[in-house]
Design a protein around this motif. Structure first.
Motif, PDB file in Angstrom:
ATOM      1  N   ALA A   4       3.575  15.428   6.778  1.00 38.93           N
ATOM      2  CA  ALA A   4       3.993  14.105   7.226  1.00 38.93           C
ATOM      3  C   ALA A   4       3.154  13.025   6.551  1.00 38.93           C
ATOM      4  N   ASN A   5       2.281  13.404   5.653  1.00 35.51           N
ATOM      5  CA  ASN A   5       1.379  12.458   5.010  1.00 35.51           C
ATOM      6  C   ASN A   5       1.920  12.111   3.621  1.00 35.51           C
ATOM      7  N   GLY A   6       2.885  11.198   3.585  1.00 33.95           N
ATOM      8  CA  GLY A   6       3.507  10.773   2.331  1.00 33.95           C
ATOM      9  C   GLY A   6       2.536  10.175   1.325  1.00 33.95           C
ATOM     10  N   PRO A   7       1.588   9.338   1.754  1.00 36.56           N
ATOM     11  CA  PRO A   7       0.631   8.789   0.795  1.00 36.56           C
ATOM     12  C   PRO A   7      -0.177   9.869   0.071  1.00 36.56           C
ATOM     13  N   ALA A   8      -0.402  11.006   0.719  1.00 31.89           N
ATOM     14  CA  ALA A   8      -1.156  12.083   0.072  1.00 31.89           C
ATOM     15  C   ALA A   8      -0.389  12.632  -1.120  1.00 31.89           C
ATOM     16  N   GLY A   9       0.898  12.881  -0.946  1.00 34.41           N
ATOM     17  CA  GLY A   9       1.727  13.363  -2.052  1.00 34.41           C
ATOM     18  C   GLY A   9       1.814  12.348  -3.172  1.00 34.41           C
ATOM     19  N   ALA A  10       1.972  11.086  -2.808  1.00 31.01           N
ATOM     20  CA  ALA A  10       2.027  10.027  -3.822  1.00 31.01           C
ATOM     21  C   ALA A  10       0.701   9.913  -4.561  1.00 31.01           C
ATOM     22  N   ALA A  11      -0.408  10.078  -3.844  1.00 33.76           N
ATOM     23  CA  ALA A  11      -1.729  10.001  -4.478  1.00 33.76           C
ATOM     24  C   ALA A  11      -1.908  11.124  -5.487  1.00 33.76           C
TER      25      ALA A  11
END
Length: 111
Positions: free
Chosen positions: A9-16
């Protein structure tokens, strides 16, 4: 019934992670520093979110590390180019490429 997939659920992690890898792979072209900077910010946000939600910490750390490496390589490349340009500035008006090569060789080796 469709299969149940557990996704982060941590979208910013994937984008990072994506931006960190892009930043690292393009860091020799200076643009990597920009991607790395955005990835670093998203990675830090993702770390905070991972602490609250308990998911995505590994991806967030990967994003932070790859982004930081992309920034560091971009900075090192920029420093190298400035050093090289300063060291060989006398060679920028040669009559031929061969003359340019000789001048650069002389400037870098001191011969």
């Amino acid at each position: 019934m469709p299969p149940h997939h557990t996704t982060s659920a941590n979208g910013p992690a994937g984008a990072a992670v994506v931006l960190g890898v892009i930043g690292l792979s393009t860091s020799i072209f200076f643009i990597g520093g920009l991607f790395g900077g955005i990835g670093l910010i998203l990675g830090i946000v993702a770390l905070a979110k991972a602490k609250r939600a308990g998911t995505g910490r590994g991806k967030a750390l990967t994003g932070v590390v790859t982004s930081a490496l992309g920034i560091a390589v971009s900075v090192l490349v920029a420093v190298f180019f400035v050093w090289y340009a300063n060291k060989t500035q006398e060679c920028y008006r040669p009559d031929s490429f061969q003359q340019y090569k000789q001048c650069v060789h002389q400037q870098l080796t001191g011969n």
